[in-house]
Write an enzyme that holds these catalytic residues in place. Structure first.
Site, mmCIF file in Angstrom:
data_model
loop_
_atom_site.group_PDB
_atom_site.id
_atom_site.type_symbol
_atom_site.label_atom_id
_atom_site.label_comp_id
_atom_site.label_asym_id
_atom_site.label_seq_id
_atom_site.Cartn_x
_atom_site.Cartn_y
_atom_site.Cartn_z
ATOM 1 N N ASN A 102 -5.465 5.623 25.350
ATOM 2 C CA ASN A 102 -6.200 5.530 24.092
ATOM 3 C C ASN A 102 -5.184 5.122 23.029
ATOM 4 O O ASN A 102 -4.382 5.937 22.599
ATOM 5 C CB ASN A 102 -6.845 6.882 23.749
ATOM 6 C CG ASN A 102 -7.490 6.868 22.377
ATOM 7 O OD1 ASN A 102 -7.633 5.811 21.752
ATOM 8 N ND2 ASN A 102 -7.882 8.034 21.892
ATOM 9 N N LYS A 105 -5.693 4.410 20.028
ATOM 10 C CA LYS A 105 -6.059 4.813 18.660
ATOM 11 C C LYS A 105 -5.885 3.599 17.726
ATOM 12 O O LYS A 105 -6.151 2.476 18.150
ATOM 13 C CB LYS A 105 -5.237 6.028 18.234
ATOM 14 C CG LYS A 105 -5.315 7.147 19.280
ATOM 15 C CD LYS A 105 -4.794 8.467 18.846
ATOM 16 C CE LYS A 105 -4.985 9.466 19.976
ATOM 17 N NZ LYS A 105 -4.596 10.819 19.619
ATOM 18 N N HIS A 134 -14.346 11.580 20.305
ATOM 19 C CA HIS A 134 -12.936 11.984 20.219
ATOM 20 C C HIS A 134 -12.779 12.951 19.040
ATOM 21 O O HIS A 134 -13.444 12.803 18.013
ATOM 22 C CB HIS A 134 -12.042 10.749 20.040
ATOM 23 C CG HIS A 134 -10.591 11.075 20.207
ATOM 24 N ND1 HIS A 134 -9.847 11.673 19.209
ATOM 25 C CD2 HIS A 134 -9.758 10.933 21.273
ATOM 26 C CE1 HIS A 134 -8.606 11.869 19.671
ATOM 27 N NE2 HIS A 134 -8.535 11.437 20.912
ATOM 28 N N GLU A 181 -10.663 13.150 16.795
ATOM 29 C CA GLU A 181 -10.326 12.506 15.517
ATOM 30 C C GLU A 181 -11.580 11.933 14.859
ATOM 31 O O GLU A 181 -11.691 11.902 13.632
ATOM 32 C CB GLU A 181 -9.248 11.430 15.748
ATOM 33 C CG GLU A 181 -7.893 12.085 16.040
ATOM 34 C CD GLU A 181 -6.985 11.309 16.969
ATOM 35 O OE1 GLU A 181 -7.200 10.110 17.181
ATOM 36 O OE2 GLU A 181 -6.042 11.935 17.499
ATOM 37 N N GLU A 213 -9.703 17.604 25.761
ATOM 38 C CA GLU A 213 -8.556 17.386 24.882
ATOM 39 C C GLU A 213 -8.460 18.514 23.865
ATOM 40 O O GLU A 213 -9.130 18.454 22.807
ATOM 41 C CB GLU A 213 -8.697 16.048 24.147
ATOM 42 C CG GLU A 213 -8.767 14.855 25.070
ATOM 43 C CD GLU A 213 -8.276 13.581 24.393
ATOM 44 O OE1 GLU A 213 -7.406 12.926 24.957
ATOM 45 O OE2 GLU A 213 -8.759 13.264 23.288
ATOM 46 N N GLY A 262 -1.031 14.795 20.088
ATOM 47 C CA GLY A 262 -0.021 14.215 19.213
ATOM 48 C C GLY A 262 0.985 15.230 18.687
ATOM 49 O O GLY A 262 1.743 14.941 17.766
ATOM 50 N N SER A 317 -0.819 15.062 24.675
ATOM 51 C CA SER A 317 0.625 14.990 24.939
ATOM 52 C C SER A 317 0.964 14.804 26.420
ATOM 53 O O SER A 317 1.941 15.373 26.912
ATOM 54 C CB SER A 317 1.340 16.219 24.367
ATOM 55 O OG SER A 317 1.164 16.283 22.961
#
Ligand code: 13P
Length: 248
Positions: free
Chosen positions: A9, A11, A94, A96, A166, A172, A212
């Site tokens: 991904n 992003k 996701h 985010e 996730e 991250g 991660s």
């Protein structure tokens, strides 16, 4: 037998030239194996990646889509447009997007329904944040995301789904869930799919871990029995790192 899927991904990273350079390098390093792979890239790079990866077995995914085919939705890209391009996967829900772009279980559900009307395989993201984990609400949070996201979706469609667990606190941050923590939740997700549907669906659904994932921890994560792949952010931006993860 489930075929693992390791997806990158990207992003909101890479210019067109950077995407092209990645594709060239990745193609030379990539060997077709038993693991499926895909790059989920910004919309503007999808056509370029589709062309670059043609005939290689490397899939191309989007990171979001609108559930209406067309209409006055400035700035949006529809599932129909992605289908027209021959896109293979689409990440939905996701964290985010949930956090910054008002994605809810309801919009996730609409997007999944539209995706299941065509050939693109959805990668549904679920996961708790740090506060929720500290309060030990992680199972309830993930269950609610599954129940809401999958409302009125048939067993036949649910069996085609990829679910990415996730945990937000591991995205991250360099702070990976331990393989045991990841396995524990992926097992819970599989059991929940059995509860919501049946054993066949639970056996068929691909469950990825994301947060991660790096070359150094990929083997331990991938060796867990309920983990069928990974959704890789930062480490998918470098062809070498991503290849090492695929070759775990
Ligand atoms: P990182 O691998 O950078 O932690 O990102 C994970 C992720 O959000 C993939 O969708």
């Amino acid at each position: 037998m489930r075929t693992p899927l390791i997806a990158g991904n990207w992003k909101m990273f890479k210019t067109a030239a950077e995407a092209a350079a990645f594709a060239e390098e990745f193609k030379t390093l990539y060997k077709d194996t038993d693991v499926k792979t895909a790059i989920c890239a910004p919309f503007v790079h999808l056509a370029q990646l589709k062309a670059a990866f043609e005939g290689t077995g490397i899939g191309v995914g989007a990171q979001n889509a609108h559930y209406e085919d067309e209409g006055a939705y400035t700035g949006e890209i529809s599932v129909m447009m992605l289908e027209d391009m021959g896109i293979d996967y689409c990440v939905i829900g996701h964290s985010e997007r949930r956090q910054y772009f008002a994605e809810t279980d309801e919009t996730v559900n609409k997007k999944l329904k539209r995706l299941f009307a065509g050939p693109i395989i959805p990668i549904l993201c679920v996961g708790e944040n740090l506060d929720q984990r500290e309060k030990e609400e992680q199972y309830a949070v993930v269950k609610e995301q599954l129940v809401g996201g999958l409302a009125d979706i048939s067993a036949a469609d649910a069996a085609k789904l990829v679910i990415a667990y996730e945990p937000v606190w591991a995205i991250g941050t360099g702070k990976t869930a331990t393989p045991e923590q990841a396995e524990d939740m992926c097992e819970y997700i599989r059991n929940t799919m059995e509860e919501l549907y049946n054993e066949e669906v639970a056996d068929a659904v691909i469950i990825q871990y994301g947060g991660s994932v790096k070359p150094a921890n990929a083997t331990d994560i991938m060796n867990m029995s309920n983990i069928d792949g990974a959704l890789v952010g930062g480490a998918s931006l470098k062809a070498n790192d991503f290849i090492e993860i695929i070759d775990f």
